[in-house]
Design a protein around this motif. Sequence first.
Motif, PDB file in Angstrom:
ATOM      1  N   GLN A  76       0.764  -1.244   0.184  1.00  0.00           N
ATOM      2  CA  GLN A  76      -0.071   0.197  -0.049  1.00  0.00           C
ATOM      3  C   GLN A  76       0.753   1.170  -0.170  1.00  0.00           C
ATOM      4  O   GLN A  76       0.490   2.364  -0.520  1.00  0.00           O
ATOM      5  CB  GLN A  76      -0.812   0.133   1.096  1.00  0.00           C
ATOM      6  N   LEU A  79       1.956   2.248  -3.419  1.00  0.00           N
ATOM      7  CA  LEU A  79       0.849   2.469  -4.293  1.00  0.00           C
ATOM      8  C   LEU A  79       0.441   4.135  -4.173  1.00  0.00           C
ATOM      9  O   LEU A  79       0.218   4.870  -4.817  1.00  0.00           O
ATOM     10  CB  LEU A  79      -0.497   1.805  -3.884  1.00  0.00           C
ATOM     11  N   THR A  93      -3.981  -1.268  -7.846  1.00  0.00           N
ATOM     12  CA  THR A  93      -2.711  -2.034  -7.933  1.00  0.00           C
ATOM     13  C   THR A  93      -2.776  -2.666  -9.567  1.00  0.00           C
ATOM     14  O   THR A  93      -1.790  -2.810 -10.162  1.00  0.00           O
ATOM     15  CB  THR A  93      -2.563  -3.200  -7.117  1.00  0.00           C
TER      16      THR A  93
END
Length: 465
Positions: free
Chosen positions: A182, A185, A193
């Motif tokens: 995460q 990201l 993703t």
Amino acid sequence: MTDISPDNPDKHSSKNAPEKSDPSLLNRDIKEQLLIKDRAIASAIHGIGIGDLEGNIIYVNDAALRMWGADDPSEVIGRSSLELAKDKEQAETIMLELLKKGSWEGEIEGFKKDGTPATIHMAANIVYNDKGEPICTMDSFVDITDRKKIEEELRIKDFAVSSSIQGIVIGDLTGNITYINQAFLEMWGDDDTSEIIGKSAIDFAKDPKQAEEAIEAILGKGYWSDEIDGVKKNGSIITVLVSANLVTDADNNPICMMASFMDITDRKIAEAKLEAANEELETRVMERTRELVLANERLLTEIEERKLAATSLREKEEELRLQTINLQETNTALKILLKQREQDKEDLEDKVLSNTKKLILPYIEKLKNSGLNSRQKTYLKILDSNINEIVSPYLKKLSSHLQNLTPMQIQVADFVKAGKTTKEISELLNLSDRAIEFHRNNIRNKLGLKNKKINLRTYLLSLSQ
């Protein structure tokens, strides 16, 4: 089986007569089959146990004994299987389900002989006789403690990677991304993703050539670490510190690549600003130094001129007597000039000290309280020390009158002399207003100003005259 020996003529008196089995041979076959089954159970690599319908153990094979840590079946035979379970209620529930449904399979936790916990995968069933009546229970179980431990370690590691505040990326040996956490990201300003997985890591670099060289280094040396500029989803540039390595299996064969990313964009901007500030400070210091050098040179020149004048005066004593009045006026003018030079020098020193306190020290104090890494703190400490070294000669006059004050009190006194308020001093020194007031009162006491209507700043200014 047919017995055709001459001792049994009745067995073959008629070709069409049905053959009859020999009971002794039949019993021997059954015994052999039972013996084979018994040996198969006893030598099975899985633990096997047999118990009565009340849960009491009546048989265990060698694998079960080793699993439990026992040396002899007598240590187990006759005991309730519930005693070996960690959760007695769970074991009772399993026993009831087994009796009700005829079988049960799953994981259960128990204890070995030495008290260590063990996780077992067990398959249990009811054994029935020829009449379909239950006669006992039979369990087959495998010790999966190590496997569960490995699974738990893998789960923790997976959670640690996924929840890491640093961006984590895993890619195949060609550089294609197969996993991101995460943090990565969010670092790249994305929320899906699927827009990243499967892409080449090179696509995210500002300089594809640098990214290709990094991948080659990882595959060749096994690791790579450096700063690299990347392009976020919105097109903005981000600077990251990358630490990447080659992941290998137990036989040291490469299986994938893994990298961690730390966003250092703000740090790089701060470093650039600090470098600019350092350059500006160095320029100012050089300018001030040149001014002081020129002033010293002028003073030395004047002193040399006076020495030459004195020599000339000694050689022309008679002439000097005739020009006494004129020389006295000249000497008076020189004294005034020298005094003015001294005053100019003091004014310059005061200006340097004042500008340093107003324009430099407050920002240094703020930097000390900001989130700097160890390297930045070291540079800041050196900068602070060098500035104090530069301005320390200008503080001697005030410090000589304040021998009994502590270093902190001398610092507070200096700010008071500079006209700073309590609030301004507390911000500069990163102390509370109450702490500054406490230091001011102690300064007044040590200077003999307690219960006297004398302004502290006025008195400190008088000490500098």
